[in-house]
Every structure is written in structure tokens, then in C-alpha cells.
Scaffold this active site. Structure first.
Site, PDB file in Angstrom:
ATOM      1  N   PHE A   1       3.385   8.887  -0.872  1.00 15.72           N
ATOM      2  CA  PHE A   1       4.887   9.801  -0.856  1.00 15.72           C
ATOM      3  C   PHE A   1       4.825  11.006  -1.724  1.00 15.72           C
ATOM      4  O   PHE A   1       5.340  10.805  -2.918  1.00 15.72           O
ATOM      5  CB  PHE A   1       6.088   8.981  -0.847  1.00 15.72           C
ATOM      6  CG  PHE A   1       6.300   7.816   0.096  1.00 15.72           C
ATOM      7  CD1 PHE A   1       6.909   8.410   1.319  1.00 15.72           C
ATOM      8  CD2 PHE A   1       5.819   6.569   0.057  1.00 15.72           C
ATOM      9  CE1 PHE A   1       7.108   7.363   2.328  1.00 15.72           C
ATOM     10  CE2 PHE A   1       6.025   5.619   0.822  1.00 15.72           C
ATOM     11  CZ  PHE A   1       6.433   5.989   1.915  1.00 15.72           C
TER      12      PHE A   1
ATOM     13  N   PHE B   1       4.673   8.750  -5.661  1.00 13.60           N
ATOM     14  CA  PHE B   1       4.228   7.353  -5.574  1.00 13.60           C
ATOM     15  C   PHE B   1       3.446   7.056  -4.298  1.00 13.60           C
ATOM     16  O   PHE B   1       3.753   7.564  -3.266  1.00 13.60           O
ATOM     17  CB  PHE B   1       5.302   6.529  -6.025  1.00 13.60           C
ATOM     18  CG  PHE B   1       6.034   6.055  -4.620  1.00 13.60           C
ATOM     19  CD1 PHE B   1       5.745   5.093  -3.865  1.00 13.60           C
ATOM     20  CD2 PHE B   1       7.274   6.489  -4.418  1.00 13.60           C
ATOM     21  CE1 PHE B   1       6.365   4.532  -2.894  1.00 13.60           C
ATOM     22  CE2 PHE B   1       8.199   6.198  -3.447  1.00 13.60           C
ATOM     23  CZ  PHE B   1       7.666   5.249  -2.692  1.00 13.60           C
TER      24      PHE B   1
ATOM     25  N   GLU C   1       2.660   3.672  -1.664  1.00 12.00           N
ATOM     26  CA  GLU C   1       2.692   2.429  -1.189  1.00 12.00           C
ATOM     27  C   GLU C   1       1.517   1.779  -0.738  1.00 12.00           C
ATOM     28  O   GLU C   1       0.980   2.253   0.200  1.00 12.00           O
ATOM     29  CB  GLU C   1       4.026   2.289  -0.409  1.00 12.00           C
ATOM     30  CG  GLU C   1       4.324   1.056   0.011  1.00 12.00           C
ATOM     31  CD  GLU C   1       5.148   1.152   1.527  1.00 12.00           C
ATOM     32  OE1 GLU C   1       5.545   2.208   2.103  1.00 12.00           O
ATOM     33  OE2 GLU C   1       5.360  -0.051   2.044  1.00 12.00           O
ATOM     34  N   ILE C   2       1.236   0.581  -1.497  1.00 13.13           N
ATOM     35  CA  ILE C   2       0.460  -0.357  -0.919  1.00 13.13           C
ATOM     36  C   ILE C   2       0.840  -1.335   0.247  1.00 13.13           C
ATOM     37  O   ILE C   2       1.756  -1.850  -0.009  1.00 13.13           O
ATOM     38  CB  ILE C   2      -0.228  -1.177  -1.905  1.00 13.13           C
ATOM     39  CG1 ILE C   2      -0.593  -0.471  -3.228  1.00 13.13           C
ATOM     40  CG2 ILE C   2      -1.503  -1.896  -1.344  1.00 13.13           C
ATOM     41  CD1 ILE C   2      -1.760   0.359  -3.252  1.00 13.13           C
ATOM     42  N   VAL C   3       0.187  -0.759   1.451  1.00 10.39           N
ATOM     43  CA  VAL C   3       0.671  -1.588   2.578  1.00 10.39           C
ATOM     44  C   VAL C   3       0.286  -2.799   2.949  1.00 10.39           C
ATOM     45  O   VAL C   3       0.876  -3.885   2.889  1.00 10.39           O
ATOM     46  CB  VAL C   3       1.074  -0.712   3.865  1.00 10.39           C
ATOM     47  CG1 VAL C   3       1.562  -1.302   4.928  1.00 10.39           C
ATOM     48  CG2 VAL C   3       1.598   0.723   3.402  1.00 10.39           C
TER      49      VAL C   3
ATOM     50  N   CYS D   1      -3.303  -5.229   2.119  1.00 12.40           N
ATOM     51  CA  CYS D   1      -4.700  -5.316   1.229  1.00 12.40           C
ATOM     52  C   CYS D   1      -5.247  -6.751   1.445  1.00 12.40           C
ATOM     53  O   CYS D   1      -4.821  -7.695   1.315  1.00 12.40           O
ATOM     54  CB  CYS D   1      -4.107  -5.170  -0.193  1.00 12.40           C
ATOM     55  SG  CYS D   1      -5.406  -5.532  -1.356  1.00 12.40           S
TER      56      CYS D   1
ATOM     57  N   VAL E   1      -9.586  -8.625   2.113  1.00 17.98           N
ATOM     58  CA  VAL E   1     -10.917  -8.892   2.207  1.00 17.98           C
ATOM     59  C   VAL E   1     -10.987 -10.027   3.134  1.00 17.98           C
ATOM     60  O   VAL E   1     -10.577 -11.132   2.983  1.00 17.98           O
ATOM     61  CB  VAL E   1     -11.564  -8.987   1.023  1.00 17.98           C
ATOM     62  CG1 VAL E   1     -13.173  -9.410   1.090  1.00 17.98           C
ATOM     63  CG2 VAL E   1     -11.352  -8.013   0.049  1.00 17.98           C
TER      64      VAL E   1
ATOM     65  N   GLN F   1     -14.707 -13.104   0.172  1.00 22.64           N
ATOM     66  CA  GLN F   1     -13.951 -13.178  -1.088  1.00 22.64           C
ATOM     67  C   GLN F   1     -14.772 -13.556  -2.171  1.00 22.64           C
ATOM     68  O   GLN F   1     -15.801 -14.142  -2.039  1.00 22.64           O
ATOM     69  CB  GLN F   1     -12.852 -14.120  -0.572  1.00 22.64           C
ATOM     70  CG  GLN F   1     -11.786 -13.338   0.340  1.00 22.64           C
ATOM     71  CD  GLN F   1     -10.665 -14.152   0.687  1.00 22.64           C
ATOM     72  OE1 GLN F   1     -10.301 -14.908  -0.162  1.00 22.64           O
ATOM     73  NE2 GLN F   1      -9.763 -13.509   1.678  1.00 22.64           N
TER      74      GLN F   1
ATOM     75  N   GLY G   1     -12.272  -7.101  -4.005  1.00 18.70           N
ATOM     76  CA  GLY G   1     -10.769  -6.624  -3.968  1.00 18.70           C
ATOM     77  C   GLY G   1     -10.608  -5.565  -5.315  1.00 18.70           C
ATOM     78  O   GLY G   1      -9.969  -4.883  -5.250  1.00 18.70           O
TER      79      GLY G   1
ATOM     80  N   LEU H   1       3.321   1.270  -5.793  1.00 17.58           N
ATOM     81  CA  LEU H   1       4.110   0.586  -5.765  1.00 17.58           C
ATOM     82  C   LEU H   1       3.914  -0.551  -4.523  1.00 17.58           C
ATOM     83  O   LEU H   1       3.225   0.180  -3.321  1.00 17.58           O
ATOM     84  CB  LEU H   1       5.789   1.008  -5.148  1.00 17.58           C
ATOM     85  CG  LEU H   1       6.372   2.073  -6.470  1.00 17.58           C
ATOM     86  CD1 LEU H   1       7.564   2.302  -6.022  1.00 17.58           C
ATOM     87  CD2 LEU H   1       6.671   0.923  -7.797  1.00 17.58           C
TER      88      LEU H   1
ATOM     89  N   ILE I   1       9.812   2.852   0.637  1.00 17.79           N
ATOM     90  CA  ILE I   1       9.098   1.890   0.840  1.00 17.79           C
ATOM     91  C   ILE I   1       9.440   0.941   1.555  1.00 17.79           C
ATOM     92  O   ILE I   1      10.539   0.694   1.799  1.00 17.79           O
ATOM     93  CB  ILE I   1       8.728   1.253  -0.567  1.00 17.79           C
ATOM     94  CG1 ILE I   1       7.718   0.277  -0.868  1.00 17.79           C
ATOM     95  CG2 ILE I   1      10.003   0.831  -1.396  1.00 17.79           C
ATOM     96  CD1 ILE I   1       7.168  -0.231  -2.223  1.00 17.79           C
TER      97      ILE I   1
ATOM     98  N   TYR J   1      10.040  -6.162   2.124  1.00 16.26           N
ATOM     99  CA  TYR J   1       9.966  -7.286   2.765  1.00 16.26           C
ATOM    100  C   TYR J   1      10.803  -8.332   1.972  1.00 16.26           C
ATOM    101  O   TYR J   1      10.704  -8.540   0.687  1.00 16.26           O
ATOM    102  CB  TYR J   1       8.437  -7.575   2.758  1.00 16.26           C
ATOM    103  CG  TYR J   1       7.650  -6.869   3.383  1.00 16.26           C
ATOM    104  CD1 TYR J   1       7.466  -6.933   4.737  1.00 16.26           C
ATOM    105  CD2 TYR J   1       6.826  -5.945   2.691  1.00 16.26           C
ATOM    106  CE1 TYR J   1       6.650  -6.021   5.241  1.00 16.26           C
ATOM    107  CE2 TYR J   1       6.009  -4.933   3.260  1.00 16.26           C
ATOM    108  CZ  TYR J   1       5.821  -5.006   4.758  1.00 16.26           C
ATOM    109  OH  TYR J   1       4.986  -4.149   5.369  1.00 16.26           O
TER     110      TYR J   1
END
Lengths: 709, 293
Positions: free
Chosen positions: A531, A536, A538-540, A542, A544, A549, A554, A574, A605, A608
Site C-alpha cells: 500500500f 506499509f 501487508e503480508i497475506v 506465508c 514453506v 521445512q 522461511g 503488517l 489490511i 482475520y
């Protein structure tokens, strides 16, 4: 009349030759090397006068000390014998020594010359020479006042003339007072910022290219120091009127502290790049840039052709990048705390030891030192083999020492001893030689290595790749394949997210995904949305893939994402993290304390239910993908240096015997060696304070312990 | 054996190993000379119409020397492997001792736990360095080599890695990677430790819940019968975890250094199986009840 009129000294002064004056003469040109040389010659000439002649010269600028005549007001001795002579022909000193004695009366007050120079009876030659030198400066300033056409500049010359005149009368030293303030006028200085700039922008380049940038920076600093600033009125007439008052102030400062002192040694000289900072550079940059490039195109500096090509091909880009940093609101190069120990440079390379020394302004480097308009000697752009330079001398190593200090400063001032370059190099080599540090098993992952070390190695070997991809109208087949694969990874690893919801966001054109590709397949990624208006991202999503893993992917993904954002000057992340993700985000530097104002993200953002908002502020000076490595190396270096220091200073004292002799108690400070450790006797008051603070701490600490149980 | 003695012994063995490697190289070069002569002799014989007695005798001698050379080289290599095994055993001994000494219930110091990433890379490394079984021609592979399971009376030694079926907090059964602490012969029960330091729990389990892991890799080129066949149902360690899950062999390894490709049972995939993932020979087991299916 309390002040001498500026006209009179001229009639006797010989500061500037008539031939020079007859040309269109710009007073500030006095700072040119050829003129400086003439001024020096003139000073030398005056200095070689016989004492009586010197006294006469000073007498002209000294008030009469005759007290009987109701304190004579005469403020300068005038030779009665040369009433109308302009003085231009009196260049021969012998002629004058014969004509003037201490008894000669003043044409104005009739008191002898001796009363005018009475204060110098006991003066040493040094002092007399200083006054003479100042008088030459006064005479030059008179010419400046007369010839200068610009009103603002003329005023400054006049002010400085009066200042020096006053100082000759009072035999004091000139101090510029008033609203100008004293240097430095802005922090960090231009010189420092330019050094920061090349470290920040080019620190990652190989030695040879970095050296070129370093030379360009030195060239720029040199040019700026030589630059004659445009007068405030010319600037206004060019239509640059917005910051008139600020510019005028800086222009005046520049005249008083940088330009005039160049030819008036009585004033303390400062280099432009040392005392001015961002505001001045900003106001002069466009013009400066043009002039510098013009100067090189017209070969004003007589640089050898190959170097000229080099400069002409690199300088425009260099200057544009510098201009960008000049105007960027949050460029780190203007940060007072910018560390010149470039974090993203491999510390151990000898390069960081020599080529980064801040270009000391004033003493100008290889490019120009020998190629002034007068000389024709040429020195090549020094792409000195590293290591060699280290051995050479004073200025270099003192810079290094400075840098070393900045990285390990302690508030312990006098006892602080810097480590020599050799020691630091030795330590650095020791920690970079894996055999010495870790033994033959260095290649294996040990419990010592950082979480992302394995991933970093795999990236270096080309086993894994990172790509930022996004859907768009003409996305390639490869990008679309990756997007489908990343969507599958998210769907599998985030089973609580509806599949179609993931697909919609991953393929949304405003979302991008940093994809981790291994053996041609996507095995992890971070989907994000920037944005820019809200500053900022937004991490939507994420994730692996499960069988890849715990390999540091990561962490490495997030570090790449951070570097990607720093390049775009976006410094805030964020995300709404679910309960399983909080641990991961914490390890990546996220916290529940949000630095972005609420109004900045609410409505932007995706929110949730049951998730925790977490944020991370980026520091543009950190090279995140190498961060853990750098920290580890720094830790090693500091540890080794401490060990070295301990070896050096460890001292064994013979031990106390006084207790055997029946002494019950001795003052602590009388124990041999204890003062050397930096121990200071505690005053009683202090001790009481400590006791009190301990008592006041008890309750809160107890409460903490209780709550932790 | 004290720690220092142990270290010294390892150093001795290492220098022995060093000598053997050098001897092996020398032996190999000598053998090569003979092999070259054999090659040349064959070339010369090409020109002759009939195999003469001279060449017959010469070749017979050369071949018998070559066989002897090969035997000597083989013995040297076996000696070297024995030394490596000894070193590994010593290190294992050291590790167990260190572990026991840190296993003090009165010691309230927090255990130095390993980061998961480090644990995972150690597990991988230990699978890679699992010794390869080298038998004599026609020798049958021993138990615990490749897919060959141990007999019903076999008791795993302390420090051995096993797959252990434990009850989880959610009252589910799960096969985990564990290490044997001891075996109580009167109760016929194993005491094992979870390999994962984070949840390092102690379990006391009956013998049937413990399956020892293979101690040798089977060489697909010489002992293919000691591999799990394609399509076999096994318990396989899921990559980057310490848990075993049901899986089907999709591809056997073709060399000693290769891993199996297996498909894990996974309902979240449309066909009920995950895509093929690689699992080392060491981390595949078949518990008794699975065998009976």
C-alpha cells in the site's frame, strides 16, 4: 571619525596589481591559486621589511596612544612627507627606510610614529608579522569592497574589512560574531554524507568499481570546495526565489568561513563540505551539477583523456544518484548515526580497510593533486592494489582508526586505546579462515551456525532461487506456473484458508508473491500486498511446503522480502498472524507493537478473526539476507579483540603483605594496580543512593518473580 | 574409558586409517600395472591364429597375480572400513556417556537444546553415513541390512535408533524416531527417548512397539533382494520431521547413495497420496503388524 574610510588604505596599499584590476575583476577570484600565490608573495615581501618599515606599516593602522593631549583620537599614522603620493610607486623598501623614523610626526595629529606603535614596543616578531599579514588582508578586502558589484557580497566584504580593521587596531584576533552562527552549520556535513552515499550505494561493488566511485566522490568534494557560489540576487533572477533568506544566510556564511578566508589567512578557513550540510547542497545542486560536468567537458582541470572519459561516463549517473538521495525524505546517508562500517560489505576484505576512508576534504586526492591549472603532472586514478595503501601513511591510518573507534566506542575516554590496523586485520583474517576457526568440519551445519545459513549457502550454489512474481495481463507461462504452484503450497500448508480465497488473492493483480524455487518447483513463498500511499505492506500468506521445512527457508524468504522492500523505500510490514504463525513472525523481528498509526491501515489490511496483528519496521541500513552472518562475524571480532586486549594488559601484582604485618584494614585505592583497572572510590552518598535504589527495586522485582511462577 | 582416552584412541585410529588409505592407493597402482600387462598380452594374442601354450601359461599366471592383488586391495579397504566403524562406535560411546551424565534429574539447569534445523541436518547426515553392507560373493545379507528385519529375539542396544509407537497427548498412536536407553529383560520392555529434544519424553514400551532401524545400507547393485520392492507398504520418516507415516514405495534406489522415493498416505490429496518424496534407507521400517496384513 571612528573608522578609516576604505578609500585611504588603498592609496597606500599594493595588494593587487593594476594590471589585474584593469581586467574585469571579480573579487572572489582572489581565491584562485595564481592570486593566492601573489598574496603569499606580497606577505613574504612585507615580512622581510626592516622593523622600522614594518612599524610604519602597522602605524598606519594603529591609533595614537598619546595620552597627554586628552587621549588623542587619531586612529592611524599618516606620513607627512608623502602627502599626495598614492604609494603605488613606493615599492622599493630602501627608499622608505631612509625617509621614516620613529620620530616622524603624523600628518593628522602631529604625534610621532612612536606613539602610534607604542603597544608594539615589546611585541615579538611573530606578533608583528601576524599584524602585517592581517594588514595585507585588510588591503585586499578594500579592493574587494571597491570592485564588488553585488550589493550583498559587497556588504559582507565591508563587514569583514571592518572586522579585520578593528582587530589590527586592537591587535586582537578576528572572530565573526552575530546571527551567522558558527560552523558546522548542519549535520552531517556534505563530506560525511557523500562518504555515506558511496558506502550505502556502492559498498557492495567489487573493489575496482568501488574505487572508481570513491574517486568520483573525491572529485565531487574537490569541485564543491572550489565552487564559487552564485550570489543570492543572481539566483533570484534565475527564478530560484523560494528560499531566498535561507540561501542568503548560507551564502554569507560561505563567504565568511570558506571563500574569503582562502585569501585572507587572518580568518579561519573551513572547507565548504565540512561546515555545510544537506540544505546548502540542495539549494545549489542543479547548478553545481551542470558546472561540474561543463568543467570536465571543457577540460578545465586538464585531466588526462582516459580519466576524463571515465569521469564523463560515470559522473552523470553518480550525480543523479546523489541527487536522488539528496531529495529522498528518508535517505540514510543524511543520518547523523550512519555507520561508515558498511554492514553489507564483507568485513574481512582489506577493501573495507582502505578504500572507504572518508575523502578528507581539503587534501585532495590522486585525481587533482598534481593537475592544477598550473602544473601538468598527472597521476592516474589510483586503483591501488589493496594492502599496499594500508602501509602508507598518516592520514589513511588515522581514518581507519577513527572507523575502528566508531564501532567499538566506549565512554571511557582517556584509557581508550584504539587497535592498530594490523591487529584488526589479523583478527579479521583469523575469523575468516575457516580452518583456523572451526576445523575441517566448517562446511557442515553446526549448532553454531545461524538459522538461515544453510539456505544462504544453497542460494549461493544456485540450488534455490527467489523470484517476485505477480499476475498481470501479459504474464509469462513461467510466472503463471509458479503462481499456480505457490497457490497449491499455500492451500496445502494453510488448510483453514478456503482454497478459492487463496486463489483469488494470489492471482489478484495488486498482490505479489515472493516465490522460493527449488529444482524448478515452487516450494514456498510469501504473498504480499503493498500500500504505497499508506507506506506499509501487508503480508497475506506465508508458507514453506512441509517436507522442506526447518531448513531456514522461511527466514531467508522474509529477509529477501525485507530487502525487496528497502529497495522500494517501504519500511513497514503488517500482518494478521494466527496462533501458529506468531512464533515465526517473532523470529523474523515482528512484534505486536504496531508502529503504523491505526488510521493508516484500518480498512486496508485484511482482518482475520482470532488473529493477532503484528508489525515489523525495517531499517534501510541493514542488509537483511547477510545480517546473521555479519553479526556473527562482528561478535567474533569483538571477542578476539577483547582476548587480545586482555593478553596485553594483564598484569600480575606481587600481592599484599601488610596484613601479615598486622594491619587490619587499608584503603582500597592503595592496593597496587587497582586504580589502573578504572576503579573509582565510591563516595558515601553514592553508596546510599545504591542502597536506596536496591530497596525500591525489591518490591517490583518480587512481583515479577511472583507473576512468573 | 575416560573422555581423554577416548579422544586419544580416536586419534590413533585416524592415523591408522590414514596409513591404510595410502597403502590402498599404492596397492591399486601396483595392481594396475599387472592389469595393463594382461591387456597388452591379449592384444599380442590377436595376431596369432592359435592360442599357444606360452600365452596360455602367461595369462594364467597374470590372472592369478591380479586376483591376489584384488584380494589384498579388498582386505585393505575392509580394514579401513573396520577402523571407520570403530571410530564411529567410540564416538557413539562418547555421545551416550555425555548424554547419561547430562541426564541427571537433580540437575535443574535447562538442557542445551538443539535447534530443530540442526537436529534435522544431523539426522540426514547420519542416514548418509550409514555403513554400506559389503558381503562376500553369495553371502546372505544379515538382519538389519536394508529391508531385512531383525529376528524376533533381537534386542536393540542402548543408543540404537528405533521407530517407536507411542501414545500422544491426544490419545492417538504415533510412530516416532527414538533412541534406546535400556531394555528390561524381565519385563521385556524398552525404555526409549524421543529423538526430538523439544518434546524429549521418556517412554517405556513393550517390545512389539519398538522397531530397530537398519544398521547397514543394502547395495542395490549387489544385494537388490535386500531392498523393499516397489509398491511395498512401509512406515517412512516424513522429511524434516521425526515421525514415521504410512507410505508406499514408488521407486527403489539404484545406487548405494540414492534414497527411496515414497508416496505418503495423505487424504488431503485427491488420490490419497502425497507426491513422491525421498527417504533414506535408514528411515524405512515395517512393523510386525504391518507385515501380517
Amino acid at each position: 571619525m571612528s573608522e578609516a574610510s576604505p578609500r585611504r588604505p588603498v592609496s597606500e596599499g599594493k595588494g593587487v596589481k593594476t594590471s589585474e584590476i584593469s581586467k574585469p575583476f571579480i573579487p572572489s577570484e582572489l581565491a584562485r591559486p595564481s592570486n593566492l600565490q601573489k598574496i603569499q608573495q606580497r606577505k613574504l615581501q612585507v615580512k622581510n621589511y626592516p622593523r622600522i618599515k614594518k612599524l610604519e606599516k602597522i602605524g598606519v593602522y594603529s591609533s595614537c596612544k598619546e595620552l597627554q593631549d586628552d587621549n588623542c583620537k587619531c586612529n592611524g599614522w599618516k606620513n607627512a612627507q608623502s602627502t599626495s603620493n598614492s604609494g603605488e610607486n613606493q615599492t622599493s623598501s630602501q627608499q622608505l627606510t631612509t625617509t621614516v623614523t620613529l620620530q616622524d610626526p603624523c600628518r593628522a595629529c602631529n604625534h610621532p610614529l612612536s606613539t602610534h606603535v607604542k603597544h608594539l614596543d615589546a611585541a615579538k616578531d611573530d606578533e608583528i608579522n601576524r599584524l602585517l599579514s592581517m594588514i595585507v588582508d585588510v588591503e585586499n578586502l578594500v579592493v574587494c569592497v571597491q570592485k564588488e558589484e553585488d550589493t550583498d557580497t559587497k556588504q559582507v566584504y565591508f563587514y569583514l574589512y571592518r572586522l579585520l580593521r578593528k582587530c589590527t587596531l586592537q591587535t586582537s584576533r578576528p572572530v565573526i560574531e552575530g546571527p551567522l552562527g558558527s560552523p558546522p552549520f548542519s549535520q552531517p556535513s556534505i563530506g560525511k554524507a557523500v562518504t555515506n552515499f558511496i558506502i550505502y550505494k556502492f559498498g557492495h561493488l567489487p573493489q575496482k568499481e568501488f574505487q572508481i566511485m570513491h574517486e568520483l566522490a573525491k572529485t565531487f568534494i574537490y569541485c564543491l570546495n572550489q565552487e564559487t557560489l552564485e550570489t543570492p540576487s543572481t539566483r533570484t533572477s534565475r527564478g530560484q526565489a523560494d528560499d531566498f533568506n535561507e540561501y542568503k544566510m548560507n551564502y554569507t556564511r560561505w563567504l565568511c568561513y570558506c571563500r574569503v578566508p582562502k585569501f585572507c589567512e587572518s580568518l579561519v578557513h573551513h572547507a565548504t563540505v565540512d561546515v555545510f550540510g544537506r540544505p546548502l547542497l540542495k539549494s545549489i545542486f542543479p547548478l553545481l551539477r551542470r558546472r561540474i560536468l561543463d568543467d570536465f567537458r571543457s577540460d578545465k582541470f586538464h585531466v588526462p583523456p582516459d580519466k576524463r572519459t571515465l569521469i564523463l561516463s560515470h559522473f552523470p549517473k553518480f550525480l543523479s544518484m546523489l541527487e536522488e538521495e539528496l531529495n529522498a525524505s528518508n535517505s540514510p546517508i543524511w543520518d547523523v548515526d550512519f555507520s561508515q562500517m558498511p554492514a553489507h560489505m564483507p568485513l574481512p576484505s582489506p577493501r573495507s580497510n582502505d578504500s572507504l576512508s572518508p575523502g578528507t576534504p581539503g587534501s585532495f586526492p590522486s585525481l587533482f593533486s598534481m593537475t592544477s591549472p598550473m602544473g601538468s603532472l598527472q597521476t592516474p586514478i589510483a586503483v591501488t592494489p589493496s594492502g599496499k595503501r594500508r602501509a602508507d601513511s598518516g592520514t589513511q591510518s588515522s581514518d581507519d582508526a577513527k572507523r575502528a573507534r566508531s564501532s567499538m566506542q566506549s565512554d571511557n575516554d582517556n584509557t581508550q586505546q584504539d587497535f592498530s590496523l594490523e591487529v584488526i586485520n589479523e583478527v579479521v583474517n583469523m575469523i575468516t579462515d575457516p580452518a583456523q576457526m572451526l576445523g575441517p568440519e566448517a562446511a557442515n551445519l553446526s549448532s553454531q551456525s545461524a538459522r538461515d545459513e544453510a539456505a544462504r549457502q544453497e542460494e549461493r550454489q544456485g540450488l534455490i532461487e527467489f523470484h517476485v512474481v505477480a499476475n498481470c495481463a501479459n504474464a509469462s507461462r513461467q510466472i503463471l506456473t509458479w503462481l499456480v504452484e505457490i497457490q497449491n503450497v499455500f492451500a496445502r500448508q494453510l488448510p483453514r484458508m478456503p482454497r478459492d480465497y487463496i486463489a483469488r488473492l494470489v492471482f489478484d493483480t495488486r498482490h505479489r508473491t515472493l516465490a522460493l524455487v527449488k529444482e524448478g518447483r515452487v516450494i514456498g513463498g510469501i504473498c504480499f500486498r503493498m500500500f504505497p500511499s499508506q507506506r506499509f505492506t501487508e503480508i497475506v500468506f506465508c508458507a514453506v511446503t512441509s517436507n522442506e521445512q526447518v531448513k531456514g527457508y522461511g527466514t531467508h524468504l522474509m529477509n529477501h522480502l525485507k530487502e525487496y522492500h528497502i529497495k522500494q523505500s517501504m519500511y513497514h510490514f503488517l500482518t494478521y498472524a494466527d496462533e501458529y504463525a506468531i512464533g515465526y513472525f517473532k523470529k523474523q523481528g515482528f512484534s505486536k507493537e504496531i508502529k503504523v498509526p491505526r488510521s493508516g491501515y484500518v480498512g486496508y489490511i485484511k482482518d482475520y478473526e482470532g488473529a493477532t496483528l503484528m508489525g515489523c519496521e525495517l531499517n534501510p541500513r541493514i542488509p537483511y539476507t547477510e545480517f546473521s552472518n555479519i553479526i556473527r562475524k562482528q561478535k567474533e571480532i569483538v571477542k578476539k579483540l577483547i582476548e587480545k586486549k586482555q593478553q596485553q594488559i594483564s598484569q600480575v601484582m606481587p600481592g599484599l603483605t601488610c596484613f601479615k604485618d598486622g594491619v587490619r584494614q587499608i584503603p582500597i585505592e592503595s592496593i597496587p594496580g587497582i586504580m589502573n583497572t578504572g576503579w573509582k572510590p565510591n563516595s558515601d552518598g553514592k553508596r546510599k543512593e545504591i542502597v536506596e535504589s536496591v530497596e525500591s527495586l525489591f518490591a517490583p522485582l518480587k512481583a515479577i518473580v511472583q507473576s512468573m511462577r | 574409558m575416560t573422555f581423554v582416552e577416548c579422544e586419544n584412541r580416536v586419534q590413533e585410529l585416524l592415523s591408522e586409517l590414514h596409513d591404510i588409505i595410502k597403502d590402498t592407493q599404492k596397492q591399486r597402482e601396483e595392481g594396475n600395472n599387472n592389469l595393463e600387462t594382461i591387456g597388452k598380452t591379449h592384444e599380442k594374442m590377436q595376431g596369432e591364429a592359435k592360442l599357444s601354450t606360452y600365452f596360455k601359461q602367461k595369462l594364467r599366471n597374470l590372472y592369478s597375480v591380479a586376483l591376489d592383488d584384488a584380494d589384498v586391495e579388498c582386505d585393505l579397504l575392509k580394514k579401513g572400513l573396520d577402523i571407520i566403524a570403530k571410530i564411529k562406535a567410540l564416538q557413539e560411546e562418547k555421545r551416550i556417556a555425555a548424554r547419561l551424565s547430562s541426564y541427571n534429574p537433580l540437575d535443574d539447569q535447562p538442557r542445551k537444546s538443539m535447534r530443530r534445523g540442526v537436529l534435522m541436518s544431523m539426522l540426514q547426515k547420519s542416514a548418509q553415513t550409514l555403513p554400506l553392507w559389503i558381503g562376500k560373493p553369495n553371502e546372505k545379507v544379515p538382519p538389519l541390512c536394508g529391508a531385512v528385519s531383525a529376528g524376533p529375539d533381537y534386542i536393540a542396544k542402548p543408543g540404537d535408533k528405533v521407530a517407536a509407537r507411542v501414545r500422544t497427548d491426544e490419545a492417538e498412536e504415533q510412530w516416532i524416531l527414538a533412541e534406546v536407553v535400556s531394555f528390561n529383560s524381565s519385563l521385556q520392555k524398552y525404555e526409549v527417548d524421543d529423538i526430538d529434544e523439544e518434546g524429549r519424553e521418556h517412554h517405556v514400551l513393550s517390545k512389539r512397539r519398538v522397531v530397530p532401524l537398519a544398521q547397514w545400507k543394502a547395495n542395490p547393485e549387489t544385494d537388490p533382494e535386500a531392498l523393499f520392492p516397489k509398491g511395498a507398504l512401509v512406515m517412512a520418516l516424513y522429511p524434516q520431521t521425526t515421525c514415521f507415516y504410512r507410505a508406499v514405495i514408488s521407486k527403489q534406489p539404484t545406487t548405494a547413495h540414492e534414497d527411496y522415493s515414497v508416496l505418503f498416505e495423505d487424504n488431503s490429496y485427491a488420490d490419497g497420496y502425497s507426491p513422491a518424496l525421498r527417504v533414506a534407507q535408514k528411515y524405512l521400517v515395517v512393523p510386525k503388524e504391518m507385515r501380517e496384513l
